[in-house]
Design a protein around this motif. Structure first.
Motif, PDB file in Angstrom:
ATOM      1  N   LEU A   1       0.388  -1.216  -0.090  1.00  0.00           N
ATOM      2  CA  LEU A   1      -0.038  -0.136  -0.414  1.00  0.00           C
ATOM      3  C   LEU A   1       0.635   1.082   0.113  1.00  0.00           C
ATOM      4  O   LEU A   1       0.666   2.179  -0.955  1.00  0.00           O
ATOM      5  N   LYS A   2       1.769   1.057   0.844  1.00  0.00           N
ATOM      6  CA  LYS A   2       3.383   2.373   0.495  1.00  0.00           C
ATOM      7  C   LYS A   2       3.641   2.323  -0.661  1.00  0.00           C
ATOM      8  O   LYS A   2       3.408   3.831  -1.261  1.00  0.00           O
ATOM      9  N   SER A   3       3.798   1.839  -1.470  1.00  0.00           N
ATOM     10  CA  SER A   3       4.339   1.834  -2.881  1.00  0.00           C
ATOM     11  C   SER A   3       2.812   1.529  -3.890  1.00  0.00           C
ATOM     12  O   SER A   3       2.927   3.070  -4.830  1.00  0.00           O
ATOM     13  N   PHE A   4       1.710   1.822  -4.006  1.00  0.00           N
ATOM     14  CA  PHE A   4       0.663   2.384  -4.418  1.00  0.00           C
ATOM     15  C   PHE A   4       0.354   3.666  -4.227  1.00  0.00           C
ATOM     16  O   PHE A   4      -0.131   4.646  -5.141  1.00  0.00           O
ATOM     17  N   TYR A   5       0.335   4.163  -2.955  1.00  0.00           N
ATOM     18  CA  TYR A   5       0.036   5.718  -2.403  1.00  0.00           C
ATOM     19  C   TYR A   5       0.930   6.489  -2.984  1.00  0.00           C
ATOM     20  O   TYR A   5       0.618   7.707  -3.285  1.00  0.00           O
ATOM     21  N   GLN A   6       2.255   5.718  -3.094  1.00  0.00           N
ATOM     22  CA  GLN A   6       3.827   6.795  -3.357  1.00  0.00           C
ATOM     23  C   GLN A   6       3.470   6.974  -5.216  1.00  0.00           C
ATOM     24  O   GLN A   6       3.650   7.735  -6.075  1.00  0.00           O
ATOM     25  N   THR A   7       3.321   5.432  -5.986  1.00  0.00           N
ATOM     26  CA  THR A   7       3.356   6.039  -7.330  1.00  0.00           C
ATOM     27  C   THR A   7       2.314   6.378  -7.827  1.00  0.00           C
ATOM     28  O   THR A   7       2.159   6.894  -8.858  1.00  0.00           O
ATOM     29  N   HIS A   8       1.309   6.266  -7.641  1.00  0.00           N
ATOM     30  CA  HIS A   8      -0.075   6.673  -7.716  1.00  0.00           C
ATOM     31  C   HIS A   8      -0.513   8.220  -8.084  1.00  0.00           C
ATOM     32  O   HIS A   8      -1.157   8.852  -8.407  1.00  0.00           O
ATOM     33  N   PHE A   9      -0.537   8.435  -6.366  1.00  0.00           N
ATOM     34  CA  PHE A   9      -0.532   9.892  -5.736  1.00  0.00           C
ATOM     35  C   PHE A   9       0.404  10.484  -5.294  1.00  0.00           C
ATOM     36  O   PHE A   9       0.786  11.785  -5.306  1.00  0.00           O
ATOM     37  N   GLY A  10       1.769  10.120  -5.605  1.00  0.00           N
ATOM     38  CA  GLY A  10       2.903  11.236  -4.987  1.00  0.00           C
ATOM     39  C   GLY A  10       3.530  11.181  -3.323  1.00  0.00           C
ATOM     40  O   GLY A  10       3.609  12.147  -3.620  1.00  0.00           O
ATOM     41  N   PHE A  11       3.131  10.464  -3.239  1.00  0.00           N
ATOM     42  CA  PHE A  11       2.380  11.120  -1.787  1.00  0.00           C
ATOM     43  C   PHE A  11       4.182  10.277  -0.883  1.00  0.00           C
ATOM     44  O   PHE A  11       4.502   9.630  -0.658  1.00  0.00           O
ATOM     45  N   PRO A  12       5.454  11.372  -0.617  1.00  0.00           N
ATOM     46  CA  PRO A  12       5.687  10.990   0.121  1.00  0.00           C
ATOM     47  C   PRO A  12       5.776  10.754   1.530  1.00  0.00           C
ATOM     48  O   PRO A  12       5.167  10.688   2.121  1.00  0.00           O
ATOM     49  N   LEU A  13       6.994   9.677   1.868  1.00  0.00           N
ATOM     50  CA  LEU A  13       6.891   9.163   3.109  1.00  0.00           C
ATOM     51  C   LEU A  13       7.257  10.340   4.301  1.00  0.00           C
ATOM     52  O   LEU A  13       8.433  10.548   3.495  1.00  0.00           O
ATOM     53  N   SER A  14       6.916   9.819   5.403  1.00  0.00           N
ATOM     54  CA  SER A  14       7.502  11.006   6.138  1.00  0.00           C
ATOM     55  C   SER A  14       7.769  10.027   7.730  1.00  0.00           C
ATOM     56  O   SER A  14       8.818  10.346   8.140  1.00  0.00           O
ATOM     57  N   GLU A  15       7.133   8.690   7.376  1.00  0.00           N
ATOM     58  CA  GLU A  15       7.911   7.627   8.811  1.00  0.00           C
ATOM     59  C   GLU A  15       7.455   6.588   8.266  1.00  0.00           C
ATOM     60  O   GLU A  15       6.927   6.283   7.475  1.00  0.00           O
ATOM     61  N   GLU A  16       8.713   5.769   8.948  1.00  0.00           N
ATOM     62  CA  GLU A  16       8.227   4.772   8.790  1.00  0.00           C
ATOM     63  C   GLU A  16       9.056   3.273   9.227  1.00  0.00           C
ATOM     64  O   GLU A  16      10.283   3.209  10.073  1.00  0.00           O
ATOM     65  N   SER A  17       8.498   2.349   9.601  1.00  0.00           N
ATOM     66  CA  SER A  17       9.145   1.178  10.552  1.00  0.00           C
ATOM     67  C   SER A  17       8.960  -0.241   9.560  1.00  0.00           C
ATOM     68  O   SER A  17       7.683  -0.828   9.474  1.00  0.00           O
TER      69      SER A  17
END
Length: 174
Positions: free
Chosen positions: A69-85
């Motif tokens: 889902l991270k990949s989906f929302y980054q790829t299709h909507f361009g949302f940058p990652l701000s935090e991750e575990s």
């Protein structure tokens, strides 16, 4: 950064628990209405027991596959990652609100996925290009419904589903 387990404990303390496919939890933060860093803060109603206004800052989805889902929302909507575990938790900046993806607990990971059964819908606003974005998503294999317009409502709308069946809507004002 908080550990996913700590977030799950806090969610449980508030009576929230994940369900089979993508339960939705809204996490909010109190902000002072005249805070220049948060011009969108709402005033506290006069009959409220709150001492400060409350604004929505994060939408949390319980998901089976955080990386997908991270990949989906980054790829299709361009949302940058701000935090991750890795594989447990990811937070994406989606405008003024963050989209948080939290891996569901063990008991829910192997249950069948049921698409379109949530009573929640994530709405993404566009200034222009809704039809073109819809076509791009369709070409990428994303389940999308037709563009629609309701009488008296000055918006183009189009619903779709992410890979785990969470419904989202594209909205473009006239």
């Amino acid at each position: 950064m908080r550990k996913p387990a700590a977030l799950a404990d806090r969610a449980a303390a508030c009576g929230l628990r994940p369900v089979a496919r993508g339960a939705l939890a809204i996490v909010h933060a109190s902000k002072i209405a005249d805070n220049p860093d948060n011009p969108g803060a709402l005033p506290v109603p006069p009959d409220s027991e709150l001492s400060m206004p409350v604004v929505m800052s994060r939408l949390l989805l319980y998901v089976r596959d955080v990386a997908l889902l991270k990949s989906f929302y980054q790829t299709h909507f361009g949302f940058p990652l701000s935090e991750e575990s890795e594989n447990e938790w990811a937070v994406l900046k989606a405008g003024a609100i963050e989209l948080a993806l939290h891996r569901v607990g063990e008991p829910w990971r192997e249950r069948p996925v049921h698409t379109s059964t949530s009573n929640a819908k994530i709405v993404f606003s566009l200034d222009s290009g809704l039809t073109e974005l819809r076509e791009k998503l369709v070409r990428a294999g994303v389940r999308m419904r037709d563009v629609k317009r309701y009488e008296g409502f000055a918006q183009l709308l189009c619903d779709g589903e992410d890979p785990e069946g969470n419904v989202f809507q594209l909205s473009q004002a006239d």
